[in-house]
Scaffold this motif. Sequence first.
Motif, PDB file in Angstrom:
ATOM      1  N   VAL A 337       0.823  -1.219   0.000  1.00 50.24           N
ATOM      2  CA  VAL A 337       0.000   0.000   0.000  1.00 50.24           C
ATOM      3  C   VAL A 337       0.853   1.264   0.000  1.00 50.24           C
ATOM      4  CG1 VAL A 337      -1.851   1.256   1.183  1.00 50.24           C
ATOM      5  CG2 VAL A 337      -1.883  -1.235   1.123  1.00 50.24           C
ATOM      6  N   SER A 338       1.567   1.539   1.086  1.00 48.42           N
ATOM      7  CA  SER A 338       2.349   2.775   1.136  1.00 48.42           C
ATOM      8  C   SER A 338       3.466   2.651   2.151  1.00 48.42           C
ATOM      9  CB  SER A 338       1.460   3.980   1.492  1.00 48.42           C
ATOM     10  OG  SER A 338       0.954   3.848   2.802  1.00 48.42           O
ATOM     11  N   ASP A 339       4.453   3.525   2.026  1.00 47.90           N
ATOM     12  CA  ASP A 339       5.598   3.487   2.925  1.00 47.90           C
ATOM     13  C   ASP A 339       5.188   3.729   4.372  1.00 47.90           C
ATOM     14  OD1 ASP A 339       7.094   3.019   0.704  1.00 47.90           O
ATOM     15  OD2 ASP A 339       8.224   4.897   0.757  1.00 47.90           O
ATOM     16  N   VAL A 340       4.137   4.531   4.567  1.00 46.47           N
ATOM     17  CA  VAL A 340       3.553   4.731   5.899  1.00 46.47           C
ATOM     18  C   VAL A 340       2.143   4.164   5.840  1.00 46.47           C
ATOM     19  CG1 VAL A 340       2.977   6.379   7.718  1.00 46.47           C
ATOM     20  CG2 VAL A 340       4.932   6.813   6.217  1.00 46.47           C
ATOM     21  N   PRO A 341       1.971   2.875   6.119  1.00 44.26           N
ATOM     22  CA  PRO A 341       0.659   2.254   5.917  1.00 44.26           C
ATOM     23  C   PRO A 341      -0.396   2.807   6.868  1.00 44.26           C
ATOM     24  CG  PRO A 341       2.170   0.723   6.989  1.00 44.26           C
ATOM     25  CD  PRO A 341       2.985   1.906   6.590  1.00 44.26           C
ATOM     26  N   PRO A 342      -1.635   2.978   6.403  1.00 42.82           N
ATOM     27  CA  PRO A 342      -2.706   3.524   7.226  1.00 42.82           C
ATOM     28  C   PRO A 342      -2.956   2.666   8.463  1.00 42.82           C
ATOM     29  CG  PRO A 342      -3.349   3.485   4.921  1.00 42.82           C
ATOM     30  CD  PRO A 342      -2.079   2.708   5.015  1.00 42.82           C
ATOM     31  N   LYS A 343      -3.095   3.304   9.603  1.00 44.28           N
ATOM     32  CA  LYS A 343      -3.274   2.599  10.871  1.00 44.28           C
ATOM     33  C   LYS A 343      -4.532   1.732  10.859  1.00 44.28           C
ATOM     34  CE  LYS A 343      -3.746   3.341  15.859  1.00 44.28           C
ATOM     35  NZ  LYS A 343      -4.973   2.516  15.950  1.00 44.28           N
ATOM     36  N   ALA A 344      -5.635   2.259  10.311  1.00 46.54           N
ATOM     37  CA  ALA A 344      -6.882   1.493  10.305  1.00 46.54           C
ATOM     38  C   ALA A 344      -6.727   0.195   9.519  1.00 46.54           C
ATOM     39  CB  ALA A 344      -8.012   2.335   9.720  1.00 46.54           C
ATOM     40  N   LEU A 345      -5.997   0.243   8.420  1.00 45.47           N
ATOM     41  CA  LEU A 345      -5.777  -0.955   7.614  1.00 45.47           C
ATOM     42  C   LEU A 345      -4.900  -1.951   8.365  1.00 45.47           C
ATOM     43  CD1 LEU A 345      -5.992  -2.563   4.993  1.00 45.47           C
ATOM     44  CD2 LEU A 345      -4.053  -1.246   4.106  1.00 45.47           C
ATOM     45  N   VAL A 346      -3.834  -1.462   8.988  1.00 48.22           N
ATOM     46  CA  VAL A 346      -2.956  -2.343   9.758  1.00 48.22           C
ATOM     47  C   VAL A 346      -3.736  -3.008  10.886  1.00 48.22           C
ATOM     48  CG1 VAL A 346      -0.944  -2.419  11.280  1.00 48.22           C
ATOM     49  CG2 VAL A 346      -0.848  -1.089   9.167  1.00 48.22           C
ATOM     50  N   ASP A 347      -4.585  -2.252  11.541  1.00 52.05           N
ATOM     51  CA  ASP A 347      -5.401  -2.823  12.626  1.00 52.05           C
ATOM     52  C   ASP A 347      -6.261  -3.979  12.119  1.00 52.05           C
ATOM     53  OD1 ASP A 347      -4.380  -0.983  14.420  1.00 52.05           O
ATOM     54  OD2 ASP A 347      -6.108   0.362  14.322  1.00 52.05           O
ATOM     55  N   PHE A 374      -6.987   0.732  -2.851  1.00 51.52           N
ATOM     56  CA  PHE A 374      -7.493   1.309  -4.104  1.00 51.52           C
ATOM     57  C   PHE A 374      -7.749   2.809  -3.998  1.00 51.52           C
ATOM     58  CE2 PHE A 374      -8.678  -3.199  -4.750  1.00 51.52           C
ATOM     59  CZ  PHE A 374      -8.087  -3.389  -5.990  1.00 51.52           C
ATOM     60  N   SER A 375      -7.012   3.488  -3.147  1.00 46.39           N
ATOM     61  CA  SER A 375      -7.191   4.931  -3.003  1.00 46.39           C
ATOM     62  C   SER A 375      -6.311   5.691  -3.996  1.00 46.39           C
ATOM     63  CB  SER A 375      -6.843   5.368  -1.583  1.00 46.39           C
ATOM     64  OG  SER A 375      -5.447   5.305  -1.381  1.00 46.39           O
ATOM     65  N   GLN A 376      -6.758   6.875  -4.357  1.00 45.94           N
ATOM     66  CA  GLN A 376      -5.979   7.727  -5.266  1.00 45.94           C
ATOM     67  C   GLN A 376      -4.652   8.109  -4.618  1.00 45.94           C
ATOM     68  OE1 GLN A 376      -7.461   8.571  -8.438  1.00 45.94           O
ATOM     69  NE2 GLN A 376      -5.290   8.911  -8.835  1.00 45.94           N
ATOM     70  N   GLN A 377      -4.662   8.230  -3.293  1.00 50.22           N
ATOM     71  CA  GLN A 377      -3.470   8.654  -2.561  1.00 50.22           C
ATOM     72  C   GLN A 377      -2.282   7.726  -2.777  1.00 50.22           C
ATOM     73  OE1 GLN A 377      -3.029  11.340  -0.868  1.00 50.22           O
ATOM     74  NE2 GLN A 377      -1.256  10.980   0.463  1.00 50.22           N
ATOM     75  N   VAL A 378      -2.525   6.426  -2.932  1.00 52.11           N
ATOM     76  CA  VAL A 378      -1.407   5.473  -3.002  1.00 52.11           C
ATOM     77  C   VAL A 378      -1.086   5.051  -4.433  1.00 52.11           C
ATOM     78  CG1 VAL A 378      -1.982   4.632  -0.704  1.00 52.11           C
ATOM     79  CG2 VAL A 378      -2.791   3.370  -2.699  1.00 52.11           C
TER      80      VAL A 378
END
Length: 568
Positions: A337-347, A374-378
């Motif tokens: 996903v990203s170098d700083v993965p979203p906390k909610a997803l990790v949870d 699938f976000s535009q951000q990543v």
Amino acid sequence: MRPRTIVRLAFTLFPLATTGAAAQTAVASAIATSQHRELPADQQIIHALSRLTFGAKPGDVLEVRAIGLDKWIDQQLHPERIDDSAVEAFVSRYSAINRDQHDLLRQYADQLRQRREARRDMTDSSMTGTDSVRMRRELRQLGNSRRDVVNQLLSSRVARAVASERQLQEVMTDFWHNHFNIFAQKGLPEPYYLVDFDQNVIRPRALGKFRDLLGAVAQSPAMLFYLDNARSRAERLNENYGRELLELHTLGVDGGYTQQDVINVARAFTGWTIRPPQQGGGFIFRPQVHDAGEKTVLGHKLAAGRGLEDAQDVLDILARSPVTARFIATKIARRFVSDVPPKALVDRAAQVFLKTDGDIREVVRTIVTSPEFFSQQVFRSKVKSPFEVVVSAMRALNARPDSTPRTAQVIAYLGQPIFGHQAPNGWPETGESWMNTGAILNRINFGMAAAAGRMPGIDIRAIPALDTIRSASRETQVDVVVSTLLNGMVSPDTRAVLVSGENPLIANTSKVGIPDVTAESAAAANEARMDGGRRVANQRRVIGNLPPLNGLQQIVGLALGSPEFQRR
């Protein structure tokens, strides 16, 4: 030379989406609550192919669209259902690594014996000149045998990544090789152990249960040798494996363990060792050197008077820990996903890990089907590693797999030799780590070499979409290359470079509207290229002298070196 200048240039050309943990968290929270996929349908396919594979091959987007993206993802999550006979037939040609590990180790032991005998004979004053020549030839042959094992092992890793239909399995194999990093140059017979480690430990368990993978790694001669546990015994304890098991393999550096935990874990693993090479190697437990005293690991008491089960219990404790679940979920989310993965997803992924008893397949499924994925951000936010750059270029150009070590040497030239990271923490997992001095120029040189046909298996004339436009106008050629290699999506700056043919790092930049690309930064890049002559010499050795390219070859080379291609 001023390194800061070229690093600034790297980030100008390769901007990352990781703009700070706070911003990432805010965006992630908004995405998680929306519960939908932000990316348009075709971008979802492009994104999935860039993350779940080592890059799309010609026709892959159309194939996934026909199958349906979610069905294709499910297929990739079950590699055993995918026919991969073509790549298996290719890999079967590697004679040196397709032997049983025990046979390889016995061969190695025989080679050592023959080498000792040959050297002893060469000191014999009665040996004739002919005998001496013969002995030297035999010694060279013994060295060649070891090199064959190493070269075929490296080549097979790249070949599978390029040609396998089971792409997600290969991506996860690469992930676990980095997570359980082993350095091939630790010493002999490590390269022989690595053949088994790759083929029988990591790859078949890459999407299985974490506890099974952790146990197989713990008993693998490759890991026992690399982290010195093979010589750890009650009276002479070695803490290397115990420490890395906690810090790197399971809990993480901030996992809440103490130095006493490290010591007791190391004590639990005493006696886990390797049979001698002449006996075929392989794991063996030797109770006579095991520390059978009582131990406490992370608050769990291990009774005295036991043997092999001490370490097995430790592995159970670690594999079921919520701390391990979060550590592994974070690393997998960082990869996909990203170098700083979203906390909610990790949870959510960590909860799946715990509920499924560490089912890697289900953790990956949770991550790669999530709104965050699938976000535009990543989208196109992660910088490719050198391994990913080379393999994705070969796939994009529909290259044949390379049976020689040449492609692996190019990956090493770009800064990531396979099995070449000495420390046990593995290669960097975030993009800024790859954007160091000279890295961009090396990647551009690789793109030019590939376009020029200097890479094994690559011929841009074999790609129908490109072969039909060799006499077309420059603008038309750029349009087709952008469509074929970059999914039709480039910035105005990149398009200007492709149309003009002027590379901002090695050419006059006055006509190219890329911010911060000045004469000063171009000069710094040139100095980085020189680096006392070492980098240029290395380039000549690996990819050869690169004559100036023009026309379609130049456009393809610049496209492969573009920011859009360097990100996934």
